[in-house]
Design an enzyme around this catalytic site. Structure first.
Site, PDB file in Angstrom:
ATOM      1  CE1 TYR A  38      37.376  47.470  50.497  1.00 34.65           C
ATOM      2  CE2 TYR A  38      37.542  46.557  48.352  1.00 34.65           C
ATOM      3  CZ  TYR A  38      38.213  46.481  49.480  1.00 34.65           C
ATOM      4  OH  TYR A  38      39.147  45.918  49.658  1.00 34.65           O
ATOM      5  CG  ASP A  79      46.145  38.123  36.202  1.00 32.02           C
ATOM      6  OD1 ASP A  79      46.497  39.150  35.836  1.00 32.02           O
ATOM      7  OD2 ASP A  79      45.612  37.108  35.772  1.00 32.02           O
TER       8      ASP A  79
END
Length: 361
Positions: free
Chosen positions: A144, A233
């Site tokens: 970001y 994940d």
């Protein structure tokens, strides 16, 4: 300089609480006024709220060429004790001169932690909820930082993004996570990473957060907190299969964003999930949902996440009684299930849901 040190707000005799309101785009303009009404209903449980309306967002950019006016930042710093942010309609394609105002605000005000509780409502008051976890998302770096390039090679276009992970930011978010875990019954913290692949960046995040209890200034404070780790994940998989294994999840910026949005499915809707953007000197409530342009202006946006975000903001400032009243009122409306917006399979309007909450405050 900020107007008042954050941690002294609730312990100081105050006549007013100055709150910046930044509805921004889309349904933000519908749900932030609802949160304002809920705060006004609290009466003497908080200092008298005074609201300052501020500009930011895509529409502000289309009118002025600036998505986050400097005036907004200056007023938040000098005049406001806290703030509520609605939602922003950032374009999916690059627009010259445009940058997300919420990302910029987090950096300008050093709001390094995005705290997102995900809690289901138990069938009966006082019962233990099926889902009760907090995602603590680092708010200032990772991908970001928005350092992207695109070049043309013999094979065609090539795009690259810089990912930044620093020891300082990882330590700060780790300490925020340990503080939250310490205050909860289970006292469990899970570090989310992918250091088996991103061994340098995620490796630094993992090692730094794990090292927080060993810092000299901590002096054994977090010894009662159990530390776990989970690859990002597999964390998503476990989140859906067995969400009760998680208590406080600490994650880099991108992982935290994805995990908390995914976790919203466990409790019914993004329209229920609150957050605060918190730093050492300022706190800003922000519902997790986006600007929802498909329903903006129709009067059917769910205001509950924004009201819960206002409660979370108050709680962070130390006004627990007012926060408890807001949370209890929202929980009662959800539990009864009679007056709900379409995202929760209801047929009620934003105004009707707000009215139900106000009756219970």
């Amino acid at each position: 300089m900020f107007r008042t040190p954050l941690r002294t707000l609730s312990t100081t005799a105050r006549k007013s609480l100055k709150i910046g309101l930044i509805p921004a785009d889309g349904i933000g303009r519908e749900v932030i006024p609802a949160a304002k009404s809920a705060l006004e209903a609290l009466g003497s449980d908080i200092p008298k709220p005074e609201f300052i309306n501020l500009l930011a967002g895509w529409e502000t950019f289309t009118k002025t060429g600036v998505a986050l006016p400097q005036e907004t930042v200056d007023i938040l710093r000098s005049e406001c004790d806290c703030a509520l942010f609605g939602s922003v309609s950032s374009p999916s394609k690059k627009v010259t001169g445009y940058s997300s105002p919420i990302v910029a605000l987090r950096k300008e005000l050093d709001l390094y932690a995005n705290v997102r509780p995900v809690v289901s409502v138990a069938p009966e008051a006082g019962q233990k909820p099926d889902v009760d976890l907090i995602v603590v998302r680092e708010n200032t770096e990772c991908l970001y930082v928005k350092q992207e390039t695109q070049t043309v090679t013999e094979a065609g276009k090539e795009a690259r993004a810089t990912r930044v992970i620093t020891e300082r930011a990882s330590r700060r978010i780790g300490q925020m996570g340990f503080e939250l875990a310490l205050a909860r019954p289970r006292k469990q913290l899970t570090i989310i990473h992918k250091s088996n692949v991103l061994s340098i960046t995620d490796g630094l995040f993992r090692e730094t957060v794990r090292g927080v209890p060993s810092l000299p200034e901590v002096n054994g404070k977090y010894d009662s907190v159990t530390i776990n780790e989970q690859l990002v994940d597999s964390a998503v998989y476990r989140l859906f299969r067995e969400p009760n294994v998680f208590d406080v999840m600490v994650a880099p910026n991108l992982y935290g964003d994805i995990l908390s949005d995914a976790a919203a499915a466990l409790v019914g809707s993004l329209g229920l999930i609150p957050s605060v953007n918190a730093g050492d000197n300022f706190v800003m409530g922000e519902p997790v949902h986006g600007s929802a342009p498909d329903i903006a202006g129709k009067g059917i946006a769910n205001p509950l996440a924004s009201i819960r975000s206002a409660a979370l903001m108050l709680r962070h400032l130390g006004y627990n009684k007012g926060a408890d009243r807001l949370d209890a009122a929202v929980d009662q409306v959800i539990r009864e299930g009679r007056v709900l917006t379409p995202d929760l399979n209801g047929k009620s309007t934003t105004a009707e849901v707000l009215d139900e909450v106000l009756k219970r405050i």
